[in-house]
Design a protein around this motif. Sequence first.
Motif, PDB file in Angstrom:
ATOM      1  N   ARG A 162       0.104  -1.166   1.522  1.00  0.00           N
ATOM      2  CA  ARG A 162       1.165  -1.346   0.524  1.00  0.00           C
ATOM      3  C   ARG A 162       0.664  -0.934  -0.867  1.00  0.00           C
ATOM      4  O   ARG A 162       1.351  -0.210  -1.596  1.00  0.00           O
ATOM      5  N   ARG A 163      -0.543  -1.345  -1.205  1.00  0.00           N
ATOM      6  CA  ARG A 163      -1.102  -0.993  -2.515  1.00  0.00           C
ATOM      7  C   ARG A 163      -1.333   0.510  -2.613  1.00  0.00           C
ATOM      8  O   ARG A 163      -1.108   1.118  -3.664  1.00  0.00           O
ATOM      9  N   SER A 164      -1.778   1.136  -1.514  1.00  0.00           N
ATOM     10  CA  SER A 164      -2.051   2.570  -1.555  1.00  0.00           C
ATOM     11  C   SER A 164      -0.765   3.379  -1.690  1.00  0.00           C
ATOM     12  O   SER A 164      -0.703   4.357  -2.448  1.00  0.00           O
ATOM     13  N   LEU A 165       0.271   2.968  -0.970  1.00  0.00           N
ATOM     14  CA  LEU A 165       1.534   3.688  -1.052  1.00  0.00           C
ATOM     15  C   LEU A 165       2.227   3.457  -2.398  1.00  0.00           C
ATOM     16  O   LEU A 165       2.884   4.366  -2.926  1.00  0.00           O
ATOM     17  N   ASP A 166       2.057   2.266  -2.940  1.00  0.00           N
ATOM     18  CA  ASP A 166       2.594   2.019  -4.285  1.00  0.00           C
ATOM     19  C   ASP A 166       1.877   2.892  -5.318  1.00  0.00           C
ATOM     20  O   ASP A 166       2.501   3.381  -6.272  1.00  0.00           O
TER      21      ASP A 166
END
Length: 345
Positions: A36-40
Amino acid sequence: MTRSVASAVIAVLAITCCWQPAVADPPDPKIEAAVRRSLDYLARAQTKQGYWTANQGQYRVAMTALAANAMLCEGSTTTRGRYAENIRAAVNYLVSMSQPAGLIGFKDDYHYTYGHGFSMLFLSQVYGEEEDKVRRQELKEVLVKAVEFTKNAQTSRGGWGYVSAKDGNDFDEGSTCITQVQGLRACRNAGIPVPKNVIDRAVKYISDCMTADGGVQYSIRGGGARPAISGAAIACLFNSGEQEDEMAKKLLAYCKKNIWPGGGGNTYSGHWHYMHYYYSQVMYRDEELWPKYSKQIGGEILKQQTRGGPDDGAWLQGHIGPVYVTSINSTILQLQNGFLPIYQR
């Protein structure tokens, strides 16, 4: 993505993967949070025009296809999900990059086959789920032309180079071959016609690049077996359902010895991430080895992720740039989602 990542891959052979839904593995909360953090991060890094770039603004088309493909792995599409707007903008940008001759990209980019191959892969996944008739027809036309361009760009030996055979004096090397072959396979799976002779010549090329110990070398001219190239080559063989082929068995034995567990270079090399981007697809298809492999590779990847600041959620290793490594790592971490046919068991 560089010349030293080189030589290989290309064995899409029969290209007979089926489009049946995959059964996802139980989610790991730490992996889910990291993804989630990487895609954000990738969502923040996208330009208003819909594209992403590597360092120094390079490789717009390639980075756009890789980043948006990572978002597809999360389950978002062009019409629904957390990253629908980002994916839709990426599709619009890549479609706008389709040239009359079929190239998806810039003719003045001296590495344009990377972006072209990754775009075939990404857009074919979108095409397979597209419900709007007008957009679906538009995507089909882009992909049909793209396959034709790849066919015409193939060298006399059956490989591909950073540019077409005509533009590059018939030069070929392995890393660009990999992107073309997997892109062709993804198109074929989506129902886009792919000439069999293109694949047959590519298979011959990869066979000619193999060394006595089962690895794949830099190019047909030599250079010695390379773990990164070999890991990519075996992924193409497995993707095409050729696990039992003698060439695949020999290559897999080489990879298990030189990549698994923990070999093939350090995690701060761009080649390491490239290697595991492809090799993880092979491990995922092995239900016995996958739990051990995914635990080790996932732990290694998570240790490198940036925390805090404007780059929160990104990976900064290698020389190509955070969009490249972040797209690759987040794709590896999402293989178990099983959303994309190209990565399914």
